[in-house]
Design a protein around this motif. Structure first.
Motif, PDB file in Angstrom:
ATOM      1  N   LEU A  11       0.734  -1.283   0.120  1.00 31.93           N
ATOM      2  CA  LEU A  11      -0.040  -0.101   0.010  1.00 31.93           C
ATOM      3  C   LEU A  11       0.803   1.312  -0.052  1.00 31.93           C
ATOM      4  N   ALA A  40      -6.767  -5.227 -12.787  1.00 30.57           N
ATOM      5  CA  ALA A  40      -7.514  -4.306 -11.820  1.00 30.57           C
ATOM      6  C   ALA A  40      -8.837  -4.928 -11.715  1.00 30.57           C
ATOM      7  N   SER A  87      -3.809   6.439  -8.360  1.00 27.74           N
ATOM      8  CA  SER A  87      -4.834   5.554  -7.846  1.00 27.74           C
ATOM      9  C   SER A  87      -5.066   4.415  -8.954  1.00 27.74           C
ATOM     10  N   THR A  90      -3.763   0.763  -9.173  1.00 20.89           N
ATOM     11  CA  THR A  90      -4.101  -0.245  -7.971  1.00 20.89           C
ATOM     12  C   THR A  90      -4.512  -1.471  -9.095  1.00 20.89           C
ATOM     13  N   GLN A 118      -0.446  -7.672  -4.858  1.00 22.11           N
ATOM     14  CA  GLN A 118      -1.199  -6.675  -4.807  1.00 22.11           C
ATOM     15  C   GLN A 118      -0.419  -5.432  -4.514  1.00 22.11           C
ATOM     16  N   THR A 120      -1.708  -1.460  -4.025  1.00 23.76           N
ATOM     17  CA  THR A 120      -2.583  -0.664  -3.753  1.00 23.76           C
ATOM     18  C   THR A 120      -2.387   1.083  -3.754  1.00 23.76           C
ATOM     19  N   SER A 122      -3.316   4.669  -2.754  1.00 21.53           N
ATOM     20  CA  SER A 122      -4.485   5.297  -1.907  1.00 21.53           C
ATOM     21  C   SER A 122      -4.437   6.888  -2.459  1.00 21.53           C
TER      22      SER A 122
END
Length: 123
Positions: A11, A40, A87, A90, A118, A120, A122
């Protein structure tokens, strides 16, 4: 057979950076392509960046100027440096290796995929 192990996902805030790594083991042909695809939620898997054994690279338009792919042949490892993340980056990122062999009937390709990591971002 080729086994791929990815690492480096996580993240991060928009504008940040991440570096993905993928270690390949097994039978890697001298002629090959290594790279990354991503998927995605609700979208098809798409190419992000690839690099050939001759060090030619190809990037998706959406990541050009932000992502850099590289490889260390001695370590059978491919890297994806991701900067200025957005974003929309992601996704699950999949490592990819394509072995290429020239056979009497033409070139034959053998594709291998990692399990995915993964990423991600934000906002």
């Amino acid at each position: 057979q080729v086994q791929l192990v990815e690492s480096g996902g996580g993240l991060v805030q928009a504008g940040g950076s991440l570096r993905l790594s993928c270690l390949a083991s097994g039978s890697i042909f001298s002629s090959n392509v290594m790279g990354w695809h991503r998927q995605a939620p609700g979208k098809q898997r798409e190419l992000v960046a690839v690099i050939t054994s001759g060090l030619s690279t190809n990037y998706a338009d959406s990541v050009k100027g932000r992502f850099t792919i590289s490889r260390d042949n001695a370590k059978n490892t491919v890297y994806l440096q991701m900067d200025s993340l957005k974003s929309e980056d992601t996704a699950v990122y999949y490592c990819y290796v394509q072995n290429r062999r020239l056979e009497p009937r033409g070139r034959r390709d053998y594709d291998y995929w990692g399990q995915g990591t993964q990423v991600t971002v934000s906002s």
